[in-house]
Design a protein around this motif. Structure first.
Motif, PDB file in Angstrom:
ATOM      1  N   GLY A 167      61.816  47.313  53.567  1.00 55.23           N
ATOM      2  CA  GLY A 167      62.477  48.303  52.723  1.00 55.23           C
ATOM      3  C   GLY A 167      63.814  47.808  52.216  1.00 55.23           C
ATOM      4  O   GLY A 167      64.298  46.738  52.586  1.00 55.23           O
ATOM      5  N   SER A 226      65.585  44.945  54.336  1.00 59.76           N
ATOM      6  CA  SER A 226      65.333  44.931  55.779  1.00 59.76           C
ATOM      7  C   SER A 226      63.852  44.664  55.972  1.00 59.76           C
ATOM      8  O   SER A 226      63.016  45.265  55.282  1.00 59.76           O
ATOM      9  CB  SER A 226      65.702  46.268  56.427  1.00 59.76           C
ATOM     10  OG  SER A 226      67.094  46.395  56.571  1.00 59.76           O
ATOM     11  N   TYR A 236      61.813  52.665  52.433  1.00 61.74           N
ATOM     12  CA  TYR A 236      61.153  51.917  53.504  1.00 61.74           C
ATOM     13  C   TYR A 236      59.655  52.206  53.496  1.00 61.74           C
ATOM     14  O   TYR A 236      59.225  53.342  53.211  1.00 61.74           O
ATOM     15  CB  TYR A 236      61.729  52.304  54.872  1.00 61.74           C
ATOM     16  CG  TYR A 236      63.083  51.693  55.144  1.00 61.74           C
ATOM     17  CD1 TYR A 236      63.187  50.378  55.581  1.00 61.74           C
ATOM     18  CD2 TYR A 236      64.247  52.436  54.963  1.00 61.74           C
ATOM     19  CE1 TYR A 236      64.432  49.813  55.825  1.00 61.74           C
ATOM     20  CE2 TYR A 236      65.491  51.871  55.210  1.00 61.74           C
ATOM     21  CZ  TYR A 236      65.572  50.562  55.637  1.00 61.74           C
ATOM     22  OH  TYR A 236      66.797  50.016  55.882  1.00 61.74           O
ATOM     23  N   TYR A 237      58.884  51.186  53.844  1.00 59.94           N
ATOM     24  CA  TYR A 237      57.428  51.312  53.879  1.00 59.94           C
ATOM     25  C   TYR A 237      56.890  50.523  55.071  1.00 59.94           C
ATOM     26  O   TYR A 237      57.505  49.544  55.509  1.00 59.94           O
ATOM     27  CB  TYR A 237      56.794  50.764  52.589  1.00 59.94           C
ATOM     28  CG  TYR A 237      57.381  51.370  51.326  1.00 59.94           C
ATOM     29  CD1 TYR A 237      56.885  52.562  50.816  1.00 59.94           C
ATOM     30  CD2 TYR A 237      58.445  50.748  50.666  1.00 59.94           C
ATOM     31  CE1 TYR A 237      57.437  53.123  49.669  1.00 59.94           C
ATOM     32  CE2 TYR A 237      59.003  51.299  49.525  1.00 59.94           C
ATOM     33  CZ  TYR A 237      58.495  52.487  49.029  1.00 59.94           C
ATOM     34  OH  TYR A 237      59.047  53.046  47.903  1.00 59.94           O
ATOM     35  N   ASN A 258      63.033  59.034  56.694  1.00 59.40           N
ATOM     36  CA  ASN A 258      62.051  58.596  55.699  1.00 59.40           C
ATOM     37  C   ASN A 258      61.218  59.763  55.182  1.00 59.40           C
ATOM     38  O   ASN A 258      60.917  59.841  53.985  1.00 59.40           O
ATOM     39  CB  ASN A 258      61.137  57.527  56.308  1.00 59.40           C
ATOM     40  CG  ASN A 258      61.739  56.132  56.206  1.00 59.40           C
ATOM     41  OD1 ASN A 258      61.644  55.469  55.184  1.00 59.40           O
ATOM     42  ND2 ASN A 258      62.386  55.703  57.276  1.00 59.40           N
ATOM     43  N   HIS A 269      67.942  49.236  51.107  1.00 62.44           N
ATOM     44  CA  HIS A 269      68.923  50.298  51.315  1.00 62.44           C
ATOM     45  C   HIS A 269      70.262  49.852  50.739  1.00 62.44           C
ATOM     46  O   HIS A 269      70.549  48.645  50.681  1.00 62.44           O
ATOM     47  CB  HIS A 269      69.087  50.591  52.809  1.00 62.44           C
ATOM     48  CG  HIS A 269      69.527  49.385  53.588  1.00 62.44           C
ATOM     49  ND1 HIS A 269      70.850  49.099  53.815  1.00 62.44           N
ATOM     50  CD2 HIS A 269      68.815  48.367  54.154  1.00 62.44           C
ATOM     51  CE1 HIS A 269      70.947  47.971  54.495  1.00 62.44           C
ATOM     52  NE2 HIS A 269      69.738  47.498  54.720  1.00 62.44           N
ATOM     53  N   ILE A 282      57.484  46.586  58.980  1.00 68.72           N
ATOM     54  CA  ILE A 282      58.216  47.488  58.090  1.00 68.72           C
ATOM     55  C   ILE A 282      59.043  46.657  57.114  1.00 68.72           C
ATOM     56  O   ILE A 282      59.625  45.634  57.497  1.00 68.72           O
ATOM     57  CB  ILE A 282      59.147  48.420  58.893  1.00 68.72           C
ATOM     58  CG1 ILE A 282      58.320  49.419  59.711  1.00 68.72           C
ATOM     59  CG2 ILE A 282      60.112  49.179  57.972  1.00 68.72           C
ATOM     60  CD1 ILE A 282      59.145  50.240  60.684  1.00 68.72           C
ATOM     61  N   GLU A 336      67.199  55.261  50.129  1.00 64.92           N
ATOM     62  CA  GLU A 336      66.588  54.203  50.925  1.00 64.92           C
ATOM     63  C   GLU A 336      65.076  54.223  50.727  1.00 64.92           C
ATOM     64  O   GLU A 336      64.465  55.290  50.645  1.00 64.92           O
ATOM     65  CB  GLU A 336      66.950  54.363  52.401  1.00 64.92           C
ATOM     66  CG  GLU A 336      68.463  54.313  52.629  1.00 64.92           C
ATOM     67  CD  GLU A 336      68.820  54.269  54.105  1.00 64.92           C
ATOM     68  OE1 GLU A 336      67.893  54.270  54.943  1.00 64.92           O
ATOM     69  OE2 GLU A 336      70.015  54.235  54.426  1.00 64.92           O
TER      70      GLU A 336
END
Length: 509
Positions: free
Chosen positions: A77, A90, A64-65, A51, A79, A75, A62
């Motif tokens: 995100g 996800s 994600y946060y 990340n 992908h 989390i 990807e």
């Protein structure tokens, strides 16, 4: 909600390591993520490192946060998935923070982030394991269901979260765009189809002459209100009668009927079909553009009709038109209902609306009543004003309504009629004939069923029309039918953003 005012998505950093380790070691969370296994610290470190590398990269794949609310919540995100096209979701949320609305709010914020990043996609794809009942229920209420997928011997349901509004194309020559727009607008997540923005509409509604416009035959859509009648049984009079006769209890809703080849009539055989003083109705199995449907009082009358030069010329002209010889040749000779229930002294039939969506069958509780122009009498059978209840010229607002205009019969008799109607259509619903055209991912259809009632209150099916002549949406009745279609089918396929009243006049049969 104060919760939503504080909640936000933030980039993942090394400071989040302990929180992510704690989250990804919880089996109840991780059983629905990825391969369903908990993460070790090495995998957590790789995830964080990846990340840190991805943020700000031009080649980022990807996104994600971490979900925060003055504390770590989880989390979220998206992908790419190697096996399928598109971006997949996800999400991992701490058990103590679940059922608080974080998931739905965070996916909204995620979609806003994705748009800013300029990702070329109009939807987030969501894979839900088929044993995750809570997530399935939530997804069905809020997202578009796409398909079922098998991944490494596991079953998943795939849903779409659209990053745009759904698009509709409503094709009708007799409509007011404002009425249609209001119906879609109140759902909060629809817009008219714009061919400059999208390749195809999500929902395609075709009515009237547009059903025969080849320009729209191959227009693909996620949902269409037209199905393939190529192998249809219920809209083919002969197949409908033959199929109903095979279903226990179905025969009582039919008048005795016989199949006739209009080009090769065996008059010796036909003569035996006639009973003394029993008129018959002779009609084409397929719609022949208004040609056909005659009442004949006896066998001699039948002979005069079918040997008449005009009848034979008309048959030939229809054959040379849009229908094949086989379709033009198929006719039905049916015992005429000469003791019908009368309304204001006139013969009438009820038009009912039968909706089919795969293996689900529904009947509208309301219908239209069409009556003959003149009072009924058991004579003068060639007089259409007396014997034909189809020759109406009134507007839909002027036409009588079912069941309101049969209220004179009283509650008990009306309940007896409705009970038979429901039983009839439960049997019709067992006749399998539903297929979508290949260009449509999903479809449904409405047919118009004509029934008559005898003077001793027995219900008889006359025919089921492929093109039911739905009232224009400008009429109250037409608007009611379309809103019921939206509530029952369209809203179940494309969940509305705003809450919609679920009352519906369609009943399942």
């Amino acid at each position: 909600n104060l919760l939503y005012n504080k909640m936000k998505l933030e980039d993942i950093t090394e400071k989040d390591r302990d929180d992510i380790i704690r989250l990804t070691k919880i089996k109840s969370v991780m059983q629905y993520v990825g391969n369903g296994k908990i993460w070790d610290t090495e995998k957590v470190d790789r995830f964080i490192g990846y990340n840190l590398k991805e943020v700000g990269s031009k080649d980022r794949r990807e996104y994600y946060y971490k979900i925060t609310d003055n504390k770590f919540v989880g989390i979220i995100g998206v992908h790419p998935f190697q096996s399928f096209k598109g971006y997949y979701l996800s999400v991992m949320i701490l058990p103590e923070e679940q059922r608080k609305g974080y998931y739905r709010k965070s996916i909204v914020q995620l979609s806003e982030r994705i748009k800013k990043e300029g990702i070329k996609t109009d939807r987030i794809k969501i894979l839900v394991r088929t044993n995750n009942q809570r997530m399935i229920s939530l997804s069905e209420k809020n997202y578009y269901f796409n398909t079922e997928r098998q991944i490494k011997n596991e079953s998943f349901y795939e849903f779409f979260y659209f990053l745009r509004k759904y698009s509709y194309l409503f094709l009708s020559s007799n409509t007011e765009k404002g009425i249609v727009k209001n119906i879609f607008d109140k759902r909060g997540n629809w817009e008219p189809f714009n061919e400059k923005k999208y390749r195809t509409p999500d929902y395609l509604y075709i009515y009237g002459d547009y059903k025969f416009d080849k320009k729209f035959f191959k227009t693909s859509s996620l949902l269409k209100n037209v199905s393939d009648y190529g192998k249809g049984k219920i809209t083919n009079k002969r197949l409908l009668f033959e199929s109903l006769q095979k279903i226990p209890g179905g025969e009582k809703y039919l008048s005795p009927n016989y199949s006739i080849n209009a080009f090769h009539i065996d008059y010796q055989k036909v003569e035996k079909m006639f009973q003394k003083d029993k008129p018959m109705i002779f009609k084409p199995v397929h719609g022949l553009g208004g040609f056909g449907v005659r009442v004949v009082k006896d066998f001699e009358d039948f002979q005069q009709l079918t040997k008449n030069t005009k009848f034979l010329d008309d048959l030939k002209n229809v054959k040379e038109g849009r229908l094949s010889r086989e379709k033009v040749s198929e006719w039905v000779l049916q015992e005429y209902i000469d003791s019908p229930l009368l309304l204001k002294g006139k013969k009438f039939h009820i038009r009912l609306y039968f909706l089919v969506y795969h293996n689900l069958k529904y009947l509208l509780k309301k219908g239209l009543i069409f009556n003959a122009n003149k009072k009924y009498k058991q004579e003068d059978y060639h007089n259409k004003d007396i014997h034909d209840s189809h020759s109406y010229t009134k507007t839909v607002e002027q036409v009588m309504k079912y069941p309101e205009d049969l209220s004179y019969l009283g509650k008990e008799k009306n309940e007896k009629i409705w009970k038979q109607i429901m039983d009839l259509f439960s049997k019709i619903g067992k006749i399998e004939d539903f297929n979508c055209y290949p260009e449509s991912k999903d479809c449904y259809r409405i047919t118009g069923a004509d029934v008559m009632i005898t003077e001793d209150l027995k219900v008889k099916i006359i025919e089921i029309n492929e093109n039911p002549g739905l009232p224009t949406i400008k009429s109250n009745f037409g608007k009611m039918i379309f809103e019921n279609e939206m509530n029952l089918i369209v809203d179940s396929v494309f969940p509305p953003q705003n809450k919609i009243e679920e009352d519906n006049d369609f009943v399942q049969v």
